[in-house]
Design a protein around this motif. Structure first.
Motif, PDB file in Angstrom:
ATOM      1  N   GLU A 125       3.562  -5.737  -8.589  1.00  0.00           N
ATOM      2  CA  GLU A 125       4.704  -5.976  -9.475  1.00  0.00           C
ATOM      3  C   GLU A 125       5.494  -4.691  -9.697  1.00  0.00           C
ATOM      4  O   GLU A 125       6.721  -4.684  -9.685  1.00  0.00           O
ATOM      5  N   VAL A 126       4.773  -3.583  -9.921  1.00  0.00           N
ATOM      6  CA  VAL A 126       5.428  -2.311 -10.214  1.00  0.00           C
ATOM      7  C   VAL A 126       4.873  -1.231  -9.301  1.00  0.00           C
ATOM      8  O   VAL A 126       3.648  -1.097  -9.169  1.00  0.00           O
ATOM      9  N   LEU A 127       5.769  -0.480  -8.682  1.00  0.00           N
ATOM     10  CA  LEU A 127       5.403   0.706  -7.899  1.00  0.00           C
ATOM     11  C   LEU A 127       5.887   1.925  -8.669  1.00  0.00           C
ATOM     12  O   LEU A 127       7.086   2.056  -8.954  1.00  0.00           O
ATOM     13  N   ILE A 128       4.970   2.816  -9.028  1.00  0.00           N
ATOM     14  CA  ILE A 128       5.323   4.068  -9.702  1.00  0.00           C
ATOM     15  C   ILE A 128       5.195   5.192  -8.684  1.00  0.00           C
ATOM     16  O   ILE A 128       4.142   5.374  -8.077  1.00  0.00           O
ATOM     17  N   VAL A 129       6.262   5.917  -8.495  1.00  0.00           N
ATOM     18  CA  VAL A 129       6.273   7.038  -7.558  1.00  0.00           C
ATOM     19  C   VAL A 129       6.211   8.328  -8.373  1.00  0.00           C
ATOM     20  O   VAL A 129       7.124   8.628  -9.143  1.00  0.00           O
ATOM     21  N   GLY A 130       5.130   9.062  -8.206  1.00  0.00           N
ATOM     22  CA  GLY A 130       4.916  10.292  -8.964  1.00  0.00           C
ATOM     23  C   GLY A 130       3.773  10.119  -9.944  1.00  0.00           C
ATOM     24  O   GLY A 130       3.919   9.435 -10.957  1.00  0.00           O
ATOM     25  N   GLY A 131       2.631  10.726  -9.619  1.00  0.00           N
ATOM     26  CA  GLY A 131       1.442  10.553 -10.444  1.00  0.00           C
ATOM     27  C   GLY A 131       1.141  11.758 -11.301  1.00  0.00           C
ATOM     28  O   GLY A 131      -0.029  12.110 -11.485  1.00  0.00           O
ATOM     29  N   GLY A 132       2.189  12.412 -11.822  1.00  0.00           N
ATOM     30  CA  GLY A 132       1.967  13.458 -12.814  1.00  0.00           C
ATOM     31  C   GLY A 132       1.616  12.836 -14.156  1.00  0.00           C
ATOM     32  O   GLY A 132       1.227  11.662 -14.244  1.00  0.00           O
ATOM     33  N   MET A 133       1.766  13.600 -15.224  1.00  0.00           N
ATOM     34  CA  MET A 133       1.321  13.114 -16.526  1.00  0.00           C
ATOM     35  C   MET A 133       2.131  11.908 -16.989  1.00  0.00           C
ATOM     36  O   MET A 133       1.578  10.942 -17.528  1.00  0.00           O
ATOM     37  N   VAL A 134       3.449  11.929 -16.785  1.00  0.00           N
ATOM     38  CA  VAL A 134       4.277  10.792 -17.195  1.00  0.00           C
ATOM     39  C   VAL A 134       3.977   9.578 -16.324  1.00  0.00           C
ATOM     40  O   VAL A 134       3.842   8.455 -16.826  1.00  0.00           O
TER      41      VAL A 134
END
Length: 444
Positions: free
Chosen positions: A22-31
Protein backbone atom coordinates in the motif's frame (compact mmCIF):
# COMPACT_ATOMS: atom_id res chain seq x y z
CA UNK A 1 22.74 -4.87 19.47
CA UNK A 2 24.33 -7.42 17.19
CA UNK A 3 24.51 -7.13 13.44
CA UNK A 4 22.46 -10.30 13.05
CA UNK A 5 19.60 -8.94 15.14
CA UNK A 6 19.61 -5.70 13.17
CA UNK A 7 19.10 -7.48 9.85
CA UNK A 8 16.50 -9.97 11.10
CA UNK A 9 13.20 -9.82 9.18
CA UNK A 10 14.68 -7.29 6.73
CA UNK A 11 15.21 -9.50 3.68
CA UNK A 12 12.82 -10.37 0.87
CA UNK A 13 12.87 -13.41 -1.40
CA UNK A 14 15.09 -12.24 -4.26
CA UNK A 15 13.14 -14.48 -6.68
CA UNK A 16 10.11 -12.20 -6.41
CA UNK A 17 10.29 -9.76 -9.31
CA UNK A 18 7.18 -7.70 -8.51
CA UNK A 19 6.40 -6.54 -4.99
CA UNK A 20 3.10 -4.95 -4.02
CA UNK A 21 2.34 -2.78 -1.02
CA UNK A 22 0.00 0.00 0.00
CA UNK A 23 2.78 2.42 0.96
CA UNK A 24 6.39 2.59 -0.22
CA UNK A 25 8.66 4.74 1.97
CA UNK A 26 11.94 5.74 0.36
CA UNK A 27 14.56 6.65 2.94
CA UNK A 28 14.99 4.70 6.16
CA UNK A 29 16.49 7.39 8.36
CA UNK A 30 14.83 8.43 11.60
CA UNK A 31 11.83 10.11 9.94
CA UNK A 32 11.34 7.29 7.43
CA UNK A 33 11.47 4.60 10.12
CA UNK A 34 9.11 6.55 12.38
CA UNK A 35 6.69 6.85 9.45
CA UNK A 36 6.87 3.10 8.82
CA UNK A 37 6.30 2.36 12.51
CA UNK A 38 3.24 4.63 12.62
CA UNK A 39 1.64 3.12 9.51
CA UNK A 40 2.70 -0.46 10.24
CA UNK A 41 1.37 -0.22 13.77
CA UNK A 42 -2.02 0.71 12.28
CA UNK A 43 -1.98 -2.32 9.99
CA UNK A 44 -1.20 -0.53 6.70
CA UNK A 45 1.08 -2.63 4.50
CA UNK A 46 4.32 -0.65 4.27
CA UNK A 47 7.59 -1.30 2.47
CA UNK A 48 10.60 0.72 3.65
CA UNK A 49 13.69 1.01 1.43
CA UNK A 50 16.96 2.26 2.94
CA UNK A 51 20.28 2.76 1.13
CA UNK A 52 22.49 1.99 4.13
CA UNK A 53 23.22 -1.34 5.78
CA UNK A 54 21.42 -1.57 9.11
CA UNK A 55 24.50 -2.55 11.16
CA UNK A 56 26.34 0.52 9.84
CA UNK A 57 23.58 2.80 11.08
CA UNK A 58 24.21 1.66 14.65
CA UNK A 59 27.93 2.47 14.63
CA UNK A 60 29.28 5.63 16.34
CA UNK A 61 31.16 6.63 13.18
CA UNK A 62 27.99 6.67 11.07
CA UNK A 63 26.45 9.78 12.64
CA UNK A 64 27.92 11.79 15.49
CA UNK A 65 24.86 13.92 16.03
CA UNK A 66 22.41 13.91 18.90
CA UNK A 67 18.86 15.17 18.56
CA UNK A 68 16.77 17.29 20.86
CA UNK A 69 13.53 15.32 21.14
CA UNK A 70 10.84 17.83 22.10
CA UNK A 71 8.12 16.73 24.50
CA UNK A 72 5.59 16.52 21.65
CA UNK A 73 7.95 14.33 19.62
CA UNK A 74 8.45 12.05 22.61
CA UNK A 75 4.68 11.60 22.72
CA UNK A 76 4.78 10.52 19.07
CA UNK A 77 7.65 8.07 19.63
CA UNK A 78 5.72 6.61 22.57
CA UNK A 79 2.56 6.39 20.49
CA UNK A 80 4.27 4.41 17.71
CA UNK A 81 5.88 2.02 20.22
CA UNK A 82 9.50 3.16 19.94
CA UNK A 83 10.08 5.24 23.08
CA UNK A 84 10.62 2.28 25.42
CA UNK A 85 13.65 1.31 23.32
CA UNK A 86 15.37 4.69 23.71
CA UNK A 87 14.17 5.98 27.10
CA UNK A 88 17.23 4.75 29.02
CA UNK A 89 19.50 6.67 26.60
CA UNK A 90 17.56 9.93 26.88
CA UNK A 91 18.71 12.84 29.05
CA UNK A 92 15.86 15.17 30.13
CA UNK A 93 16.16 18.88 29.40
CA UNK A 94 14.89 20.72 32.47
CA UNK A 95 16.49 24.11 31.85
CA UNK A 96 17.35 26.08 28.73
CA UNK A 97 19.72 29.04 28.85
CA UNK A 98 20.06 31.31 25.82
CA UNK A 99 22.86 33.87 25.91
CA UNK A 100 24.58 36.35 23.60
CA UNK A 101 28.36 36.26 23.20
CA UNK A 102 30.75 38.99 22.11
CA UNK A 103 33.29 39.41 19.35
CA UNK A 104 36.41 37.27 19.85
CA UNK A 105 34.49 35.62 22.73
CA UNK A 106 35.06 38.58 25.02
CA UNK A 107 32.61 40.97 26.66
CA UNK A 108 29.71 38.55 26.60
CA UNK A 109 26.34 40.15 27.22
CA UNK A 110 25.09 40.08 30.85
CA UNK A 111 21.56 39.51 29.55
CA UNK A 112 20.12 36.09 28.80
CA UNK A 113 16.87 34.14 28.60
CA UNK A 114 16.33 31.31 31.07
CA UNK A 115 13.58 28.72 30.76
CA UNK A 116 12.90 26.37 33.68
CA UNK A 117 10.52 23.43 33.36
CA UNK A 118 8.95 24.17 36.77
CA UNK A 119 7.60 27.44 35.33
CA UNK A 120 5.31 25.48 33.01
CA UNK A 121 1.63 25.11 33.75
CA UNK A 122 1.01 21.33 33.49
CA UNK A 123 -2.59 21.81 32.40
CA UNK A 124 -1.32 23.58 29.27
CA UNK A 125 0.73 20.55 28.19
CA UNK A 126 -1.19 17.71 26.48
CA UNK A 127 -0.56 14.36 28.16
CA UNK A 128 1.12 15.83 31.26
CA UNK A 129 0.24 13.94 34.47
CA UNK A 130 -0.17 16.99 36.69
CA UNK A 131 3.51 17.81 37.05
CA UNK A 132 5.60 19.89 34.62
CA UNK A 133 7.34 17.54 32.17
CA UNK A 134 10.83 18.17 30.77
CA UNK A 135 11.05 20.41 27.71
CA UNK A 136 12.47 17.43 25.88
CA UNK A 137 15.31 14.94 25.84
CA UNK A 138 18.73 14.67 24.18
CA UNK A 139 19.40 11.32 22.52
CA UNK A 140 22.18 10.18 20.21
CA UNK A 141 20.88 9.65 16.69
CA UNK A 142 22.32 6.16 16.51
CA UNK A 143 20.34 5.22 19.64
CA UNK A 144 17.15 6.54 18.04
CA UNK A 145 17.86 4.48 14.93
CA UNK A 146 18.48 1.35 16.98
CA UNK A 147 15.21 1.83 18.85
CA UNK A 148 13.22 2.36 15.67
CA UNK A 149 14.77 -0.69 14.02
CA UNK A 150 13.78 -2.82 17.00
CA UNK A 151 10.23 -1.49 16.81
CA UNK A 152 9.95 -2.21 13.08
CA UNK A 153 11.01 -5.81 13.66
CA UNK A 154 7.86 -6.29 15.75
CA UNK A 155 5.47 -5.14 13.02
CA UNK A 156 4.27 -7.78 10.53
CA UNK A 157 2.81 -5.06 8.28
CA UNK A 158 6.28 -3.57 7.65
CA UNK A 159 8.85 -4.95 5.22
CA UNK A 160 12.25 -3.33 5.72
CA UNK A 161 14.78 -3.59 2.88
CA UNK A 162 18.23 -2.19 3.75
CA UNK A 163 21.23 -1.67 1.45
CA UNK A 164 18.88 -0.84 -1.45
CA UNK A 165 17.97 2.25 -3.44
CA UNK A 166 15.07 3.29 -5.65
CA UNK A 167 16.41 4.12 -9.10
CA UNK A 168 13.18 5.19 -10.82
CA UNK A 169 9.53 5.89 -10.06
CA UNK A 170 6.70 6.04 -12.58
CA UNK A 171 3.66 7.88 -11.26
CA UNK A 172 0.79 6.21 -13.07
CA UNK A 173 -2.39 7.84 -11.82
CA UNK A 174 -3.93 5.33 -9.43
CA UNK A 175 -0.68 3.37 -9.09
CA UNK A 176 3.05 3.99 -8.78
CA UNK A 177 5.78 1.71 -10.08
CA UNK A 178 9.20 1.96 -8.45
CA UNK A 179 12.35 0.19 -9.62
CA UNK A 180 14.86 -0.98 -7.03
CA UNK A 181 18.62 -1.06 -7.56
CA UNK A 182 18.56 -4.87 -7.78
CA UNK A 183 16.10 -4.73 -10.68
CA UNK A 184 12.94 -5.65 -8.79
CA UNK A 185 9.82 -3.51 -9.10
CA UNK A 186 7.47 -2.29 -6.38
CA UNK A 187 3.86 -1.31 -7.05
CA UNK A 188 2.41 1.00 -4.41
CA UNK A 189 -0.57 3.31 -4.17
CA UNK A 190 1.41 5.88 -2.21
CA UNK A 191 5.11 6.76 -2.23
CA UNK A 192 6.46 8.71 0.74
CA UNK A 193 9.74 10.52 0.20
CA UNK A 194 11.80 10.58 3.40
CA UNK A 195 15.19 10.65 1.69
CA UNK A 196 16.66 13.93 2.91
CA UNK A 197 17.42 17.38 1.56
CA UNK A 198 18.79 16.09 -1.74
CA UNK A 199 15.69 13.93 -2.18
CA UNK A 200 15.78 11.74 -5.27
CA UNK A 201 12.05 11.08 -4.84
CA UNK A 202 11.34 14.80 -4.98
CA UNK A 203 13.37 15.07 -8.17
CA UNK A 204 11.72 12.03 -9.78
CA UNK A 205 8.32 13.54 -9.00
CA UNK A 206 9.29 16.77 -10.76
CA UNK A 207 8.90 18.88 -7.63
CA UNK A 208 11.30 21.78 -7.34
CA UNK A 209 12.85 23.17 -4.16
CA UNK A 210 14.24 26.48 -3.00
CA UNK A 211 17.69 26.22 -1.47
CA UNK A 212 19.77 28.66 0.52
CA UNK A 213 23.31 27.83 1.57
CA UNK A 214 24.58 29.44 4.76
CA UNK A 215 28.22 30.51 4.93
CA UNK A 216 28.57 28.24 7.93
CA UNK A 217 29.23 24.62 8.71
CA UNK A 218 28.55 22.81 11.97
CA UNK A 219 31.12 20.89 13.99
CA UNK A 220 29.41 18.14 15.95
CA UNK A 221 30.98 15.94 18.58
CA UNK A 222 30.52 14.59 22.09
CA UNK A 223 32.49 16.15 24.93
CA UNK A 224 33.14 15.31 28.56
CA UNK A 225 33.29 17.94 31.29
CA UNK A 226 34.31 17.98 34.92
CA UNK A 227 31.04 19.24 36.38
CA UNK A 228 27.51 17.87 35.97
CA UNK A 229 25.30 19.67 33.46
CA UNK A 230 22.17 19.30 35.65
CA UNK A 231 19.97 18.91 32.59
CA UNK A 232 20.68 22.41 31.29
CA UNK A 233 20.79 22.99 27.53
CA UNK A 234 22.84 26.01 26.46
CA UNK A 235 22.45 28.03 23.26
CA UNK A 236 25.25 30.60 23.11
CA UNK A 237 25.07 33.03 20.19
CA UNK A 238 28.43 34.08 18.80
CA UNK A 239 29.10 36.47 15.89
CA UNK A 240 29.77 33.60 13.49
CA UNK A 241 26.69 31.66 14.60
CA UNK A 242 25.18 29.64 17.48
CA UNK A 243 27.13 27.34 19.78
CA UNK A 244 24.96 24.74 21.54
CA UNK A 245 25.93 22.55 24.50
CA UNK A 246 23.29 19.85 24.92
CA UNK A 247 23.13 17.57 28.00
CA UNK A 248 23.61 13.84 27.43
CA UNK A 249 23.37 10.88 29.78
CA UNK A 250 26.37 10.19 32.00
CA UNK A 251 28.62 7.31 31.01
CA UNK A 252 30.85 4.99 33.02
CA UNK A 253 34.28 4.62 31.42
CA UNK A 254 36.54 1.54 31.40
CA UNK A 255 38.07 2.57 34.73
CA UNK A 256 34.67 2.72 36.40
CA UNK A 257 34.60 6.51 36.61
CA UNK A 258 31.48 8.51 35.74
CA UNK A 259 31.90 10.80 32.76
CA UNK A 260 29.58 13.78 32.37
CA UNK A 261 28.76 14.18 28.68
CA UNK A 262 27.25 16.77 26.39
CA UNK A 263 26.81 17.06 22.65
CA UNK A 264 28.02 20.24 20.96
CA UNK A 265 26.75 21.82 17.77
CA UNK A 266 29.30 24.47 16.91
CA UNK A 267 28.62 26.78 13.97
CA UNK A 268 31.86 27.98 12.42
CA UNK A 269 33.50 29.48 9.33
CA UNK A 270 34.09 26.57 6.90
CA UNK A 271 37.55 27.92 6.11
CA UNK A 272 38.91 27.15 9.58
CA UNK A 273 37.01 23.93 10.29
CA UNK A 274 39.73 21.62 8.83
CA UNK A 275 42.25 23.21 11.20
CA UNK A 276 39.94 22.84 14.19
CA UNK A 277 39.16 19.22 13.42
CA UNK A 278 42.88 18.42 13.20
CA UNK A 279 43.62 19.69 16.72
CA UNK A 280 44.45 17.37 19.60
CA UNK A 281 41.73 16.67 22.15
CA UNK A 282 43.35 19.05 24.62
CA UNK A 283 43.71 21.89 22.09
CA UNK A 284 40.19 21.45 20.71
CA UNK A 285 38.87 21.36 24.27
CA UNK A 286 40.50 24.71 24.96
CA UNK A 287 38.91 26.17 21.82
CA UNK A 288 35.52 24.93 23.01
CA UNK A 289 36.12 26.50 26.43
CA UNK A 290 36.96 29.83 24.77
CA UNK A 291 33.54 29.86 23.18
CA UNK A 292 31.47 28.27 25.92
CA UNK A 293 33.21 29.35 29.12
CA UNK A 294 34.24 27.38 32.19
CA UNK A 295 30.90 26.78 33.91
CA UNK A 296 31.28 23.02 33.35
CA UNK A 297 34.99 22.93 34.18
CA UNK A 298 37.53 21.44 31.82
CA UNK A 299 36.04 20.23 28.53
CA UNK A 300 37.51 17.54 26.30
CA UNK A 301 36.09 15.98 23.10
CA UNK A 302 35.67 12.22 22.92
CA UNK A 303 34.93 9.98 19.96
CA UNK A 304 34.62 10.96 16.30
CA UNK A 305 34.27 14.56 15.13
CA UNK A 306 31.93 15.51 12.32
CA UNK A 307 31.42 18.45 10.01
CA UNK A 308 28.05 19.18 8.38
CA UNK A 309 27.46 22.02 5.86
CA UNK A 310 24.35 24.04 6.70
CA UNK A 311 21.62 24.62 4.13
CA UNK A 312 17.98 25.61 4.04
CA UNK A 313 15.70 23.66 1.67
CA UNK A 314 11.98 24.16 1.10
CA UNK A 315 10.09 22.01 -1.41
CA UNK A 316 7.71 23.81 -3.77
CA UNK A 317 5.03 21.25 -2.93
CA UNK A 318 4.67 18.47 -0.36
CA UNK A 319 2.34 16.31 -2.44
CA UNK A 320 1.16 15.15 -5.83
CA UNK A 321 -1.15 12.29 -6.79
CA UNK A 322 0.32 9.20 -5.14
CA UNK A 323 3.18 11.06 -3.41
CA UNK A 324 3.92 12.81 -0.10
CA UNK A 325 7.20 14.35 1.08
CA UNK A 326 8.21 14.35 4.75
CA UNK A 327 11.08 15.57 6.89
CA UNK A 328 14.09 17.09 5.19
CA UNK A 329 12.79 16.05 1.76
CA UNK A 330 10.07 18.67 2.31
CA UNK A 331 11.88 21.18 4.52
CA UNK A 332 15.46 21.42 5.77
CA UNK A 333 16.28 24.18 8.24
CA UNK A 334 19.16 25.64 10.21
CA UNK A 335 19.79 23.73 13.47
CA UNK A 336 19.76 26.96 15.50
CA UNK A 337 16.61 25.96 17.40
CA UNK A 338 17.15 22.19 17.34
CA UNK A 339 13.79 21.69 15.63
CA UNK A 340 14.71 19.90 12.38
CA UNK A 341 13.94 16.33 13.47
CA UNK A 342 11.01 17.49 15.58
CA UNK A 343 9.33 19.07 12.56
CA UNK A 344 9.84 15.79 10.71
CA UNK A 345 8.22 13.89 13.58
CA UNK A 346 5.23 16.23 13.42
CA UNK A 347 5.02 15.49 9.68
CA UNK A 348 4.90 11.81 10.59
CA UNK A 349 2.12 12.34 13.14
CA UNK A 350 0.02 14.44 10.75
CA UNK A 351 0.48 12.28 7.66
CA UNK A 352 -0.09 9.06 9.61
CA UNK A 353 -3.34 10.43 11.03
CA UNK A 354 -4.59 11.50 7.59
CA UNK A 355 -3.68 8.15 6.01
CA UNK A 356 -4.96 5.94 8.83
CA UNK A 357 -8.29 7.77 8.95
CA UNK A 358 -8.68 7.48 5.16
CA UNK A 359 -7.70 3.80 5.24
CA UNK A 360 -10.29 3.00 7.92
CA UNK A 361 -12.98 4.72 5.88
CA UNK A 362 -12.01 2.81 2.73
CA UNK A 363 -10.84 5.98 0.95
CA UNK A 364 -7.96 6.22 -1.50
CA UNK A 365 -4.84 6.98 0.57
CA UNK A 366 -2.94 8.22 -2.49
CA UNK A 367 -5.51 10.66 -3.80
CA UNK A 368 -4.94 14.40 -3.80
CA UNK A 369 -8.14 14.77 -1.79
CA UNK A 370 -6.59 12.73 1.02
CA UNK A 371 -3.08 14.16 0.81
CA UNK A 372 -4.17 17.80 0.66
CA UNK A 373 -5.23 17.51 4.28
CA UNK A 374 -1.63 16.68 5.21
CA UNK A 375 -0.15 19.46 3.06
CA UNK A 376 -2.47 22.12 4.52
CA UNK A 377 -1.80 20.89 8.04
CA UNK A 378 1.96 20.95 7.87
CA UNK A 379 3.10 23.48 5.28
CA UNK A 380 2.38 26.66 7.26
CA UNK A 381 3.93 25.30 10.47
CA UNK A 382 7.08 24.19 8.65
CA UNK A 383 7.34 27.41 6.65
CA UNK A 384 7.13 29.50 9.82
CA UNK A 385 9.85 27.43 11.50
CA UNK A 386 12.11 27.71 8.43
CA UNK A 387 11.64 31.49 8.41
CA UNK A 388 12.15 31.81 12.17
CA UNK A 389 15.38 29.79 12.15
CA UNK A 390 16.64 31.74 9.15
CA UNK A 391 15.76 35.05 10.79
CA UNK A 392 17.42 34.09 14.09
CA UNK A 393 20.55 33.05 12.23
CA UNK A 394 20.78 36.42 10.50
CA UNK A 395 19.93 38.39 13.65
CA UNK A 396 22.56 36.74 15.82
CA UNK A 397 25.33 36.07 13.29
CA UNK A 398 26.81 39.55 13.51
CA UNK A 399 28.28 41.85 16.13
CA UNK A 400 27.13 45.28 14.92
CA UNK A 401 26.68 47.47 18.02
CA UNK A 402 23.12 48.68 17.20
CA UNK A 403 21.95 45.14 16.50
CA UNK A 404 23.62 43.82 19.63
CA UNK A 405 22.00 46.56 21.72
CA UNK A 406 18.61 45.59 20.30
CA UNK A 407 19.27 41.92 21.11
CA UNK A 408 20.30 42.73 24.68
CA UNK A 409 17.16 44.80 25.21
CA UNK A 410 15.04 42.02 23.78
CA UNK A 411 16.69 39.43 26.03
CA UNK A 412 16.11 41.55 29.13
CA UNK A 413 12.46 42.30 28.40
CA UNK A 414 11.61 38.78 27.27
CA UNK A 415 13.23 37.16 30.31
CA UNK A 416 10.98 39.23 32.58
CA UNK A 417 7.78 38.46 30.68
CA UNK A 418 6.63 35.13 32.12
CA UNK A 419 3.43 34.80 30.02
CA UNK A 420 5.46 35.20 26.83
CA UNK A 421 8.09 32.79 28.12
CA UNK A 422 5.43 30.16 28.82
CA UNK A 423 4.17 30.45 25.24
CA UNK A 424 7.74 30.15 23.96
CA UNK A 425 8.35 27.10 26.16
CA UNK A 426 5.28 25.37 24.78
CA UNK A 427 6.43 26.19 21.24
CA UNK A 428 9.83 24.63 21.99
CA UNK A 429 8.03 21.55 23.32
CA UNK A 430 6.00 21.24 20.11
CA UNK A 431 2.60 21.48 21.80
CA UNK A 432 1.19 24.64 20.23
CA UNK A 433 -1.26 24.77 17.32
CA UNK A 434 -3.49 22.18 15.68
CA UNK A 435 -1.85 19.05 17.09
CA UNK A 436 -2.16 15.54 15.65
CA UNK A 437 -3.50 12.85 17.97
CA UNK A 438 -0.08 11.28 18.49
CA UNK A 439 1.39 14.60 19.68
CA UNK A 440 -1.50 14.90 22.15
CA UNK A 441 -0.63 11.49 23.59
CA UNK A 442 -3.60 9.77 21.94
CA UNK A 443 -3.71 6.65 19.79
CA UNK A 444 -3.95 6.79 16.02
Amino acid sequence: MSASSLTQNSQLDTLVDMLETEVLIVGGGMVGMAMAAALGGAGIATLLVEAEKLPDMAEPAFDGRSSAIAYGSQQVLAGIGAWDYVADKAEPIRDIRVSDGGWQYKAASPFFVHYHFADLQPESVPGADGTPPPFGWIIENRAIRQGLIRRLQELPSVTHIPAMTVTAIEFQGKSNLATLSDGREVRARLVIGADGRQSAVRRMAGIGARELGYKHSAIVCTVTHELAHDGVAHEHFLPIGPFAMLPMTDEVDDAGSVRHRSSIVWTEDPRIIPMLLSLSDADLGREIERRFGNTLGRIRPIGPRFNYPLKMVLADSYIKEGLALTGDAAHGMHPIAGQGFNMGVRDVAALAEVLVDAHRLGLDIGSLGTLEGYARWRRFDNLMMVLVTDGLTRLFSNDLPPVRLLRDLGFYVFNKAMPLKRVAMRHAMGVVGDLPRLVRGQRL
